[in-house]
Structures are given as C-alpha cells and as structure tokens.
Design a protein around this motif. Structure first.
Motif, PDB file in Angstrom:
ATOM      1  N   THR A 181     -57.513 -34.162  30.083  1.00  0.00           N
ATOM      2  CA  THR A 181     -57.600 -32.759  30.783  1.00  0.00           C
ATOM      3  C   THR A 181     -57.397 -33.126  32.558  1.00  0.00           C
ATOM      4  O   THR A 181     -58.003 -34.228  32.768  1.00  0.00           O
ATOM      5  N   PRO A 182     -56.238 -32.633  32.998  1.00  0.00           N
ATOM      6  CA  PRO A 182     -56.095 -32.761  34.492  1.00  0.00           C
ATOM      7  C   PRO A 182     -57.231 -32.639  35.316  1.00  0.00           C
ATOM      8  O   PRO A 182     -57.978 -31.658  35.032  1.00  0.00           O
ATOM      9  N   ARG A 183     -57.556 -33.577  36.200  1.00  0.00           N
ATOM     10  CA  ARG A 183     -58.993 -33.498  36.933  1.00  0.00           C
ATOM     11  C   ARG A 183     -58.392 -32.938  38.437  1.00  0.00           C
ATOM     12  O   ARG A 183     -57.361 -33.079  38.813  1.00  0.00           O
ATOM     13  N   PHE A 184     -59.672 -32.319  38.855  1.00  0.00           N
ATOM     14  CA  PHE A 184     -59.248 -31.615  40.326  1.00  0.00           C
ATOM     15  C   PHE A 184     -59.218 -32.762  41.259  1.00  0.00           C
ATOM     16  O   PHE A 184     -60.111 -33.664  41.250  1.00  0.00           O
ATOM     17  N   ALA A 185     -58.449 -32.641  42.237  1.00  0.00           N
ATOM     18  CA  ALA A 185     -58.022 -33.369  43.608  1.00  0.00           C
ATOM     19  C   ALA A 185     -57.446 -32.594  44.591  1.00  0.00           C
ATOM     20  O   ALA A 185     -56.690 -31.645  44.199  1.00  0.00           O
ATOM     21  N   HIS A 186     -57.762 -32.845  45.722  1.00  0.00           N
ATOM     22  CA  HIS A 186     -57.097 -31.914  46.459  1.00  0.00           C
ATOM     23  C   HIS A 186     -55.298 -32.627  46.706  1.00  0.00           C
ATOM     24  O   HIS A 186     -55.218 -33.510  46.406  1.00  0.00           O
ATOM     25  N   ALA A 187     -54.672 -31.638  46.533  1.00  0.00           N
ATOM     26  CA  ALA A 187     -53.301 -31.670  46.761  1.00  0.00           C
ATOM     27  C   ALA A 187     -52.716 -32.189  45.128  1.00  0.00           C
ATOM     28  O   ALA A 187     -51.569 -32.683  45.347  1.00  0.00           O
ATOM     29  N   THR A 188     -53.363 -32.135  44.388  1.00  0.00           N
ATOM     30  CA  THR A 188     -52.783 -32.708  43.194  1.00  0.00           C
ATOM     31  C   THR A 188     -51.876 -31.421  42.358  1.00  0.00           C
ATOM     32  O   THR A 188     -52.213 -30.254  43.063  1.00  0.00           O
ATOM     33  N   HIS A 189     -50.924 -31.906  41.664  1.00  0.00           N
ATOM     34  CA  HIS A 189     -49.900 -31.031  41.342  1.00  0.00           C
ATOM     35  C   HIS A 189     -49.574 -31.198  39.640  1.00  0.00           C
ATOM     36  O   HIS A 189     -49.199 -32.264  39.593  1.00  0.00           O
ATOM     37  N   VAL A 190     -49.872 -30.390  39.057  1.00  0.00           N
ATOM     38  CA  VAL A 190     -49.474 -30.361  37.618  1.00  0.00           C
ATOM     39  C   VAL A 190     -48.685 -29.396  37.058  1.00  0.00           C
ATOM     40  O   VAL A 190     -48.771 -28.284  37.461  1.00  0.00           O
ATOM     41  N   GLU A 191     -47.682 -29.706  36.296  1.00  0.00           N
ATOM     42  CA  GLU A 191     -46.780 -28.863  35.619  1.00  0.00           C
ATOM     43  C   GLU A 191     -47.270 -28.562  34.174  1.00  0.00           C
ATOM     44  O   GLU A 191     -47.239 -29.494  33.342  1.00  0.00           O
ATOM     45  N   LEU A 192     -47.693 -27.278  33.854  1.00  0.00           N
ATOM     46  CA  LEU A 192     -48.163 -27.046  32.569  1.00  0.00           C
ATOM     47  C   LEU A 192     -47.116 -26.372  31.746  1.00  0.00           C
ATOM     48  O   LEU A 192     -46.541 -25.301  32.285  1.00  0.00           O
ATOM     49  N   ALA A 193     -46.924 -26.940  30.419  1.00  0.00           N
ATOM     50  CA  ALA A 193     -45.763 -26.513  29.632  1.00  0.00           C
ATOM     51  C   ALA A 193     -46.279 -24.957  29.169  1.00  0.00           C
ATOM     52  O   ALA A 193     -47.572 -24.898  28.693  1.00  0.00           O
ATOM     53  N   ALA A 194     -45.220 -24.060  28.583  1.00  0.00           N
ATOM     54  CA  ALA A 194     -45.785 -22.607  28.295  1.00  0.00           C
ATOM     55  C   ALA A 194     -45.817 -22.927  26.486  1.00  0.00           C
ATOM     56  O   ALA A 194     -45.314 -23.636  25.872  1.00  0.00           O
ATOM     57  N   THR A 195     -46.770 -22.011  26.168  1.00  0.00           N
ATOM     58  CA  THR A 195     -46.731 -21.733  24.731  1.00  0.00           C
ATOM     59  C   THR A 195     -46.247 -20.746  24.249  1.00  0.00           C
ATOM     60  O   THR A 195     -46.203 -20.540  22.755  1.00  0.00           O
ATOM     61  N   ASP A 196     -45.729 -19.816  25.088  1.00  0.00           N
ATOM     62  CA  ASP A 196     -44.818 -18.870  24.551  1.00  0.00           C
ATOM     63  C   ASP A 196     -43.278 -19.409  24.980  1.00  0.00           C
ATOM     64  O   ASP A 196     -42.827 -20.242  25.080  1.00  0.00           O
ATOM     65  N   THR A 197     -42.671 -18.330  25.112  1.00  0.00           N
ATOM     66  CA  THR A 197     -41.166 -18.484  25.357  1.00  0.00           C
ATOM     67  C   THR A 197     -40.799 -18.547  26.974  1.00  0.00           C
ATOM     68  O   THR A 197     -39.663 -18.557  27.565  1.00  0.00           O
ATOM     69  N   GLY A 198     -41.838 -18.325  27.864  1.00  0.00           N
ATOM     70  CA  GLY A 198     -41.806 -18.105  29.173  1.00  0.00           C
ATOM     71  C   GLY A 198     -41.809 -19.356  29.747  1.00  0.00           C
ATOM     72  O   GLY A 198     -41.864 -20.587  29.324  1.00  0.00           O
ATOM     73  N   PRO A 199     -41.672 -19.551  31.342  1.00  0.00           N
ATOM     74  CA  PRO A 199     -41.366 -20.438  31.823  1.00  0.00           C
ATOM     75  C   PRO A 199     -42.670 -21.408  32.082  1.00  0.00           C
ATOM     76  O   PRO A 199     -43.705 -20.839  31.867  1.00  0.00           O
ATOM     77  N   THR A 200     -42.652 -22.783  32.678  1.00  0.00           N
ATOM     78  CA  THR A 200     -43.888 -23.534  32.968  1.00  0.00           C
ATOM     79  C   THR A 200     -44.713 -22.823  34.265  1.00  0.00           C
ATOM     80  O   THR A 200     -44.028 -22.017  34.677  1.00  0.00           O
ATOM     81  N   LEU A 201     -45.591 -23.507  34.350  1.00  0.00           N
ATOM     82  CA  LEU A 201     -46.765 -23.017  35.556  1.00  0.00           C
ATOM     83  C   LEU A 201     -47.232 -23.941  36.137  1.00  0.00           C
ATOM     84  O   LEU A 201     -47.255 -25.269  35.693  1.00  0.00           O
ATOM     85  N   HIS A 202     -46.852 -24.076  37.549  1.00  0.00           N
ATOM     86  CA  HIS A 202     -47.307 -25.287  38.601  1.00  0.00           C
ATOM     87  C   HIS A 202     -48.748 -25.110  38.966  1.00  0.00           C
ATOM     88  O   HIS A 202     -49.008 -23.993  39.466  1.00  0.00           O
TER      89      HIS A 202
END
Length: 237
Positions: A181-202
C-alpha cells in the motif's frame, strides 16, 4: 435510512442530516451552543459539513474533519479558520479559487474544477475521530467519489489520516490500490489504475494545513502551492 443519492446536491443534503455517531453529534452541538467568545454573536452551523465545489470537479482535496470553530461554525469546508486561510490563499495563488479568503458560506468564493471534502464530516473532540467514527462516515466519501468519477482525475490528500482514510474509499469506488500500500509522504505522487473502463487517478500527498504545520514551517505556502500546481497539471485544469 440512507438512500443512494442521484447527484452531489442530494448527497450534500443527506450528509447534513446525518446523526450516526453519538459522540460527534454531542460535541458539534455543544460547541455550537457554548461558542468561542470571538463568535458569540454568530449562529453556528453545528451539523455535518458537506463537500464544497462543482459537481464536475477534476481535482479533489481531502482533509481530515471540520474544525470546531471553523467549518462547524460556517458550514463550509476549511472556512473561517487559520488552516483554511492558508489553503484558500494557496488555491487562489495557483488559479483554483476566485479569492484568497474564505470567511462564511455566502462570501462569494468559487472553486474552479476543484472540490474540497473530508473523510469525517463532523467536528471531532481534539480533532481526533475514532476509527469507528471514520469507518461509519466512509460511505459518504465513497458515494461522493462515485458521483465525481466521470470527471475526477487527481486528488490531493492533506495529511496521513486523510490518506489512510481515503484508500479504502478509492478501492470501493473505481481504483486499484497497489501492494504494498502506498504510504503517505509530502509531495508523494501515485497513479492508481482504474477497475472500470475509466481513466487512472493521480493521488498526491501534502502535509496538512494545520496550525502546527504552518506555524512551525513544516508546511510553507510555497510547498503547498507546488503540490497544488502539480495536481492542477495532472488533472488537466
């Protein structure tokens, strides 16, 4: 009994009527009765606080919970307290808000492509919701994310509590949380893949705009604005 809201306006209305957590209900209403001396002549909101911003937002900002004499007084997220002073000044500086100040619900403030919300909608004693209160409130956030799904492209999370609270809601909506699981940190940036047909989330982390962080310099206006500018760019705003 909760019904599934058809739009954000209905969700916001349902949020303001919630009384699911007895400790939080008692505290928010007590604060509204006793008041702070500086606001003795004001009528406190003293209810759960809904999200704030357009229903087609591309960017969301997730905090912790309403402040007792801030949003619990004004009825709008991050409005009327020093944390909000820092946040809205930064949002204005990067072009996401129409003005740098937020003092009450009818002050004319508009957000551009951005919605502000929180995993807990009632002011908690000592700013510390319990795990049970956090989990009880989570369906509101999950429903809000689902309604924002068509346009939402990025989320800025203010602090570790918001980060930890948000991940299950994202997983329950439309995004895959990687392992580990991504851990919190200031200025961290994670791109999450979608589980539906929509776009990813930053997903971007930022220290919370609490007085403890801003007064000590752990979070400066420049640091906050840098995260917001990055979020604005990846959200396509």
């Amino acid at each position: 009994m909760r019904t599934t809201p058809s739009d954000l306006a209905e969700l916001d209305r349902q949020v303001t009527e919630c009384r699911a957590c007895p400790r939080l209900v008692a505290w928010r209403e007590e604060v509204g009765r006793v008041k702070r001396a500086a606001f003795a002549d004001q009528t406190y909101w003293a209810r759960p606080v809904p999200g704030f911003g357009p229903p087609d937002a591309a960017l969301a900002i997730v905090g912790l919970a309403p402040a007792a004499h801030g949003a619990n007084r004004t009825g709008r997220m991050f409005t009327g307290d020093r944390s909000g002073d820092v946040l809205y000044a930064a949002l204005h500086a990067v072009g996401l808000a129409s003005q740098p100040t937020a003092v009450h619900r009818d002050d004319g403030l508009t957000l551009f492509g951005t919605r502000i919300t929180a995993p807990v909608r009632c002011a908690p004693p000592a700013n510390k919701p319990t795990p049970v209160e956090r989990d009880t409130c989570r369906p509101w956030l999950t429903q809000e994310l689902a309604l924002l799904r068509p346009t939402l492209r990025a989320i800025v999370v203010l602090g570790a509590f918001g980060w930890q609270s948000l991940l299950p809601a994202l997983s329950a909506t439309a995004w895959r949380i990687p392992r580990p699981t991504p851990r919190f940190a200031h200025a961290t940036h994670v791109e999450l893949a979608a589980t539906d047909t929509g776009p990813t989330l930053h997903l971007l982390g930022c220290y919370h705009v609490s007085q403890q962080n801003t007064f000590t310099g752990k979070l400066t206006p420049a640091m906050l604005e840098a995260v917001l500018r990055q979020a604005k760019a990846v959200a396509g705003l």
